[in-house]
Scaffold this motif. Sequence first.
Motif, PDB file in Angstrom:
ATOM      1  N   ILE A 109      75.569   5.464  31.412  1.00  0.00           N
ATOM      2  CA  ILE A 109      74.385   5.645  30.562  1.00  0.00           C
ATOM      3  C   ILE A 109      73.276   6.215  31.438  1.00  0.00           C
ATOM      4  O   ILE A 109      73.116   5.798  32.587  1.00  0.00           O
ATOM      5  CB  ILE A 109      73.926   4.279  29.997  1.00  0.00           C
ATOM      6  N   LYS A 110      72.517   7.167  30.876  1.00  0.00           N
ATOM      7  CA  LYS A 110      71.396   7.714  31.649  1.00  0.00           C
ATOM      8  C   LYS A 110      70.092   7.454  30.910  1.00  0.00           C
ATOM      9  O   LYS A 110      69.974   7.735  29.711  1.00  0.00           O
ATOM     10  CB  LYS A 110      71.595   9.223  31.823  1.00  0.00           C
ATOM     11  N   ILE A 151      73.271   3.905  34.714  1.00  0.00           N
ATOM     12  CA  ILE A 151      73.736   2.531  34.502  1.00  0.00           C
ATOM     13  C   ILE A 151      75.207   2.580  34.102  1.00  0.00           C
ATOM     14  O   ILE A 151      75.586   3.376  33.227  1.00  0.00           O
ATOM     15  CB  ILE A 151      72.945   1.878  33.335  1.00  0.00           C
ATOM     16  N   GLY A 152      76.026   1.734  34.690  1.00  0.00           N
ATOM     17  CA  GLY A 152      77.422   1.679  34.253  1.00  0.00           C
ATOM     18  C   GLY A 152      78.288   0.997  35.289  1.00  0.00           C
ATOM     19  O   GLY A 152      77.816   0.606  36.362  1.00  0.00           O
ATOM     20  N   VAL A 176      71.552  -3.921  30.303  1.00  0.00           N
ATOM     21  CA  VAL A 176      70.712  -3.286  31.342  1.00  0.00           C
ATOM     22  C   VAL A 176      70.045  -2.036  30.750  1.00  0.00           C
ATOM     23  O   VAL A 176      68.853  -1.783  30.964  1.00  0.00           O
ATOM     24  CB  VAL A 176      71.546  -2.951  32.606  1.00  0.00           C
ATOM     25  N   ASP A 177      70.802  -1.279  29.961  1.00  0.00           N
ATOM     26  CA  ASP A 177      70.268  -0.078  29.318  1.00  0.00           C
ATOM     27  C   ASP A 177      69.078  -0.432  28.417  1.00  0.00           C
ATOM     28  O   ASP A 177      68.028   0.214  28.456  1.00  0.00           O
ATOM     29  CB  ASP A 177      71.398   0.567  28.503  1.00  0.00           C
ATOM     30  N   MET A 178      69.252  -1.462  27.591  1.00  0.00           N
ATOM     31  CA  MET A 178      68.186  -1.869  26.662  1.00  0.00           C
ATOM     32  C   MET A 178      66.910  -2.216  27.442  1.00  0.00           C
ATOM     33  O   MET A 178      65.813  -1.761  27.111  1.00  0.00           O
ATOM     34  CB  MET A 178      68.687  -3.088  25.874  1.00  0.00           C
ATOM     35  N   CYS A 179      67.071  -3.038  28.496  1.00  0.00           N
ATOM     36  CA  CYS A 179      65.898  -3.473  29.269  1.00  0.00           C
ATOM     37  C   CYS A 179      65.248  -2.285  29.980  1.00  0.00           C
ATOM     38  O   CYS A 179      64.022  -2.133  29.969  1.00  0.00           O
ATOM     39  CB  CYS A 179      66.295  -4.543  30.298  1.00  0.00           C
TER      40      CYS A 179
END
Length: 352
Positions: free
Chosen positions: A2-3, A17-18, A218-221
């Motif tokens: 995810i970027k 993230i990943g 982590v992406d959401m935050c």
Amino acid sequence: MIKQHVGLGEKSYDILIGSGILQETGARIAALCGRFKPEDGIAVVTDSLVWGLHGAAFSASMAAAGLGFSPVVLEPGEQNKSLDGLGRLYSDFAAMRLKRGGLVVAFGGGVVGDLGGFAAATWMRGVCYIQVPTTLLAQVDSGVGGKTAIDLKEGKNLAGAFYQPACVLADTNLLATLSGRDFRCGMAEVVKYGAICSKTFFESLRERPGAAELPGIVDMCCGIKSGIVERDELDKGERRLLNFGHTFGHALETLGGFRRFNHGEAVAIGMLLAAETGEKMGLTEPGSAAAIRAVLEIHGFETVCPYPPEEMLPQMEMDKKNEGDQVQLVLIKAPGEAFVHSTDAAELRSLC
Ligand code: GLY
């Protein structure tokens, strides 16, 4: 993978993230060439715990990308986020002849990120750096947004700088090696993002996440945080919402001598106290504190404040975010919506 993009003009950067990103670290760093010159040196600031667990994978990925580097391996612990710790980094940077065009990689949790970032911000008036956060706390919060600092004997984070990294590489596989307590510490910040910005996200935290859910969390935050940082990089307004639970939490950390509670455990109780205070003030929807308590208990947090108000209040009055004699409290209207409320010691005392 995810970027997320943090849009800050010339200081913009990506957060990747990943799972498995550690193996790509060398290639990702090589892709940043131009923003730094490998021949001017690469210092990798880390601690012995992280280096023992992940140093081999990190080194292999750097070798595969043809990048040499000098590791600076600290002992783990907050005591290194100090003038002495900073001096040690400067000496090592000098010994390896790290030049202004070089790179600092902060490879570790919050201490390494804050200290390594501050060293990068000040070495030769600022060299390029990247964050490779290895804890949940650092991946969702401290590794993103460019706050760097060291502690002084007079208080936490008193010397620091806003200094944005060139990239953040968050490998969620690394979270599997955290102790239950360290993982929980990061979950407090995760709950915080739900409580201040997203009711739906907050409600999704009524179940403990499995490994497969971590990249999404982590992406959401990071998405919430990067939006806030884009709108208020220098912490003059909206960014203060990220301090929900922290005014009470800092008092708890201090009273516990920074040993009884880790940061997340203190912030967890702090969020509950903030919600209870808001309810007593009539500013927070009744039932909000109970909702926060329920989520915190699911994640295994203690939710009872062991210190009486007469011990907590003097600590809160000394909070560095206060203005004059006004205590700046972050409160919620209900889970998912936060605001800053300026109050004074007399009002706070009357409520406790
Ligand atoms: N950790 C809070 C902030 O970055 O503003």
